[in-house]
Design an enzyme around this catalytic site. Structure first.
Site, short mmCIF file in Angstrom:
data_model
loop_
_atom_site.label_atom_id
_atom_site.label_comp_id
_atom_site.label_asym_id
_atom_site.label_seq_id
_atom_site.Cartn_x
_atom_site.Cartn_y
_atom_site.Cartn_z
N LEU A 93 -14.34 117.85 -53.22
CA LEU A 93 -13.52 116.49 -52.69
C LEU A 93 -14.39 116.03 -51.57
O LEU A 93 -13.71 117.37 -50.70
CB LEU A 93 -11.99 116.37 -52.56
CG LEU A 93 -11.39 116.33 -54.11
CD1 LEU A 93 -10.38 117.08 -54.31
CD2 LEU A 93 -11.60 115.09 -55.34
N LYS A 128 -2.30 119.26 -53.21
CA LYS A 128 -3.46 120.15 -53.00
C LYS A 128 -3.07 121.49 -53.41
O LYS A 128 -2.92 121.94 -52.06
CB LYS A 128 -4.72 120.13 -52.04
CG LYS A 128 -5.78 120.19 -51.79
CD LYS A 128 -6.74 119.39 -50.97
CE LYS A 128 -8.24 120.16 -50.94
NZ LYS A 128 -8.21 121.62 -51.32
N LYS A 303 -5.77 110.65 -55.67
CA LYS A 303 -6.75 109.28 -56.26
C LYS A 303 -6.42 108.45 -56.75
O LYS A 303 -5.40 107.98 -57.37
CB LYS A 303 -6.43 110.34 -57.91
CG LYS A 303 -6.81 112.31 -57.93
CD LYS A 303 -6.85 113.04 -59.07
CE LYS A 303 -6.18 114.76 -58.73
NZ LYS A 303 -6.12 115.53 -59.81
N CYS A 445 -38.28 135.22 -30.61
CA CYS A 445 -37.40 135.86 -30.41
C CYS A 445 -36.17 136.60 -31.86
O CYS A 445 -36.94 136.65 -32.17
CB CYS A 445 -36.35 134.96 -29.96
SG CYS A 445 -34.42 134.83 -30.40
S1 IVH Z 1 -8.60 117.14 -57.88
C1 IVH Z 1 -13.60 115.84 -58.98
N1 IVH Z 1 -5.96 118.04 -58.27
O1 IVH Z 1 -9.70 120.94 -54.12
C2 IVH Z 1 -12.57 116.29 -58.17
N2 IVH Z 1 -8.28 119.37 -57.15
O2 IVH Z 1 -11.52 120.14 -52.73
C3 IVH Z 1 -11.34 116.82 -59.24
N3 IVH Z 1 -7.69 121.18 -56.20
O3 IVH Z 1 -12.18 121.67 -55.94
C4 IVH Z 1 -10.74 117.96 -57.87
N4 IVH Z 1 -5.49 121.09 -56.27
O4 IVH Z 1 -10.39 123.49 -56.54
C5 IVH Z 1 -7.59 117.97 -57.74
N5 IVH Z 1 -4.18 118.83 -57.25
C6 IVH Z 1 -5.73 118.77 -57.80
C7 IVH Z 1 -6.11 119.38 -56.92
C8 IVH Z 1 -7.37 119.51 -56.62
C9 IVH Z 1 -6.47 121.64 -55.71
C10 IVH Z 1 -8.71 121.95 -55.71
C11 IVH Z 1 -10.04 121.53 -56.62
C12 IVH Z 1 -11.32 120.92 -55.58
C13 IVH Z 1 -10.85 120.77 -54.37
C14 IVH Z 1 -11.30 120.21 -53.20
#
Ligand code: IVH
Length: 702
Positions: A93, A128, A303, A445
């Site tokens: 993301l 997240k 989203k 170096c």
């Molecule tokens: S959606 C296409 N929802 O964040 C991307 N990701 O920094 C779909 N993550 O790889 C990801 N909580 O491991 C999504 N509620 C959530 C999330 C989440 C944690 C993590 C996930 C992703 C990472 C990206």
């Protein structure tokens, strides 16, 4: 073709038979050693077999085929986990670090979808979760496979371990799920469970985990599923990957459906928002609640709610355009700055590093932090002996935020940045407009050379197992490896030492032993064929990261095509057609093109590349997504399209396998001309390039 002489034919037949016999014998011993961990002959006997085989191949090169033990790593690849190719890539993301970034994200969506400023975008916000993402495949309601994200395209098969997590349904409940469905989510450990786990480990004198995320990752990648089962792992589900037909229409609908099928979700903190302001309010609310949650979160994921809009928005190389990680501020703590040291990087950059009194920042022990560059030290007036504030943001390297000047010890002197490289003594200069001071030592170096070799063999580059940072330093110190090319001649040189009296070959040295040297040589041999993209990335050219390397490799397709273009760059620089082609490519910045020119203009760099190609075969790059209906086409868009923005049109074309360029050239296969198409249409006509209008484009894209 000259006729072969009869006696040679007999010799060859004999050699061939012996070669086959040896190959079989060696394969048997490889399996015993690599797979069963139970060798049946001594190292010396094994070496003798291999030497006989290599001698035969030296005499009759035609025996050296792909199946020969001389060309393979031991037996089958010794990887603890199998590999799984994700049918739909697991993207990362993009991050928003503040309200401005977030507003830019929504503005971009409006531009992409041609939405007016007052049109409503429906967002869905989720915590997240700070864990480890997975993709789990269900067929006819039964869990059949689970994988980690890996590099987004290929992950590790963790099915057996994943099944042991109690939140994970083996069979789905309810009804109406798609026949095939990849469900994605996060494996994590609750804060309280994490503390308990570390207490138990401490009591037993076992490994202490730095944070819940590390504990979850370590637990999931256990070789023995029974160990995974004993860990307090949990899972949340929040997305779909590949699926057969279903009629879910929004993120919210999906999350409401998931629990009915048996997938845990956390809807208590999820929130539908109809404006940027609502998202910001919810962000502030969650930031306040953060510390009282059962599990660690490092922000929100915002989203676009509608799946149809998600599909239209699509994704860039790295991340979807319909979602963003709206990050919380990093956690910050004060500690003592004990010293400032200087690290010399692969391109000679001198980076100041803060050596700290170790301190716990947001659950992680931090003993070193970056001070970025000379100006940062001056700007923050950081001095040895100061109390400094350290911050950590996610996986990012810890940073020094500022100094508590009131606590400064008397006599603490301002830091003087060295004007000579601490590693080689060459002058360290700062060019105009640059923030970094660079060592001018270039190849002399050792720090730069060693870093280059480390980069060359690192995981995302050539990925040579057994050549870690320590070993690279060792080979450097011994004078055995001074450029990447030396890696490929290591075995041959070692074999020569074998026969010399009084010289100790690698395979006979203390701590190395014949078998570990053998393993290393095998790992090196396995990289005599590499995909073009990895090779480009491994060269460590400035501004060329993995994604750019892959883009370049996909564009040129084969090593030969790439080399021809690079030779042109080396000779005619910016005046070459190769340069014009490069800067015309979408997503390739001028800095990248310039970096390639600079790299290939240097004779010693060309020498290294030529040297490597004596030993390494470049494998052609797979076309994007294995071809869609526009595979092989290079499109250019011009004028205004009424039905979609330029960015959306480009994304659609790429999804269908086409390349999109920004200017018309002889490699353009089609020009899509919208309203008011100008000079590009004229140029296309001159070059005889096919021109289509918007209606024809829509039909093609539909
Ligand atoms: S959606 C296409 N929802 O964040 C991307 N990701 O920094 C779909 N993550 O790889 C990801 N909580 O491991 C999504 N509620 C959530 C999330 C989440 C944690 C993590 C996930 C992703 C990472 C990206």
């Amino acid at each position: 073709m000259p006729a072969a002489k009869a006696p040679d034919m007999f010799a060859l037949a004999g050699a061939k038979a012996r070669h086959a016999e040896l190959a079989k014998e060696i394969a048997r011993h490889d399996a015993a050693y690599y797979q069963q961990d139970a060798p049946v002959i001594s190292d010396a006997e094994y070496d003798a077999l291999r030497r006989e085989l290599l001698a035969l191949e030296a005499e009759h090169p035609e025996l050296k085929n792909k199946a020969s033990p001389s060309q393979k790593v031991g037996a089958a690849p010794v990887s603890a986990f199998g590999k799984v190719k994700h049918r739909v890539p697991m993207l990362s993301l993009d991050n928003a670090f503040g309200k401005e970034d977030f507003s830019e994200f929504t503005a971009q969506i409006r531009r992409f979808l041609n939405l007016s400023n007052d049109a409503i975008i429906e967002f869905f916000c989720e915590p997240k979760i700070d864990g480890l993402s997975f993709s789990a495949r269900y067929e006819h309601g039964v869990l059949v496979q689970a994988a980690t994200r890996g590099d987004g395209e290929i992950g590790e098969d963790i099915t057996a371990n994943f099944r042991t997590i109690k939140d994970v349904p083996e069979r789905l409940e309810g009804s109406g799920w798609p026949d095939v469905m990849e469900v994605r989510g996060e494996v994590y450990i609750r804060k309280a469970d994490f503390l308990k786990l570390n207490e138990q480990h401490a009591a037993r004198g076992e490994k202490i985990f730095a944070n819940p995320r590390n504990a979850a990752a370590g637990s999931l990648r256990q070789l023995d599923p029974a160990v995974t089962a004993s860990r307090p792992l949990r899972a949340f589900f929040y997305a779909l990957g590949y699926t057969t037909a279903h009629d879910l229409k929004t993120q919210l609908e999906m999350l409401q459906q998931f629990p009915e099928w048996g997938f845990p979700v956390d809807l208590s903190h999820d929130h539908r928002c109809l404006s940027d302001e609502e998202v910001m309010e919810f962000y502030d609310e969650m930031l306040r609640k953060r510390s009282s949650l059962d599990y660690e979160i490092d922000g929100l994921v915002v989203k676009v709610n509608s799946f149809e809009w998600q599909r239209r928005l699509g994704s860039s190389a790295r991340a979807p355009r319909w979602a963003i990680a709206f990050k919380f501020p990093a956690e910050q703590v004060y500690t003592l700055l004990k010293n400032i040291t200087i690290q010399v990087g692969r391109t000679g950059t001198l980076t100041p590093v803060a050596e700290l009194e170790p301190v716990n920042v947001g659950g992680v022990m931090v003993a070193r932090a970056t001070l970025h560059n000379e100006d940062e030290i001056v700007r923050k007036d950081v001095r040895v002996g100061d109390r400094v504030m350290v911050q950590r943001a996610g996986d990012v390297i810890p940073q020094i935020v500022g100094v508590d000047v009131s606590q400064r010890p008397a006599g603490a002197a301002a830091y003087v940045f060295p004007d000579h490289c601490p590693e080689c003594g060459s002058e360290a200069v700062r060019e105009e407009g640059e923030v970094a001071r660079r060592c001018t030592g270039g190849l002399v170096c050792p720090a730069q050379a060693v870093e280059r070799i480390r980069h060359f063999v690192s995981r995302d580059a050539l990925d040579i197992e057994g050549l870690g940072a320590k070993q690279v330093q060792f080979f450097w110190d011994e004078g055995l490896v001074r450029t990447p090319v030396d890696i490929f001649t290591l075995e041959e040189r070692d074999r020569k030492l074998f026969d010399m009296v009084g010289t100790l070959p690698l395979s006979r040295r203390e701590g190395w032993g014949s078998l570990s040297a053998q393993k290393l040589f095998a790992a090196i041999a396995a990289r005599r064929e590499v995909p073009l993209s990895r090779f480009i990335y491994a060269l460590g050219i400035r501004h060329i990261g993995e994604v750019t390397a892959r883009q370049l490799a996909r564009h040129y397709g084969t090593g030969d095509a790439w080399l021809v273009a690079m030779q042109q760059l080396a000779g005619e620089k910016e005046a070459s057609p190769a340069y014009a082609e490069l800067v015309g490519l979408d997503g390739i910045a001028d800095t990248v093109a310039m970096a390639l020119v600079e790299f290939f203009h240097e004779a010693h760099n060309r020498e290294v590349v030529d040297g490597l190609l004596q030993h390494v075969t470049l494998l052609p790059e797979e076309a994007i997504a294995g071809g869609g209906k526009l595979a092989g086409q290079t499109l250019v868009f011009t004028g205004t399209l009424a039905s979609m923005s330029r960015a959306e049109a480009k994304a659609v074309a790429e999804r269908l396998g086409a390349k999109v360029a920004s200017s018309v050239s002889s490699s353009t296969t089609m020009l899509v001309a919208g309203e008011d198409a100008g000079s590009k249409a004229k140029k296309a006509a001159e070059l005889g390039v096919k021109v289509i209008n918007e209606a024809e484009w829509l039909e093609m894209a539909g």
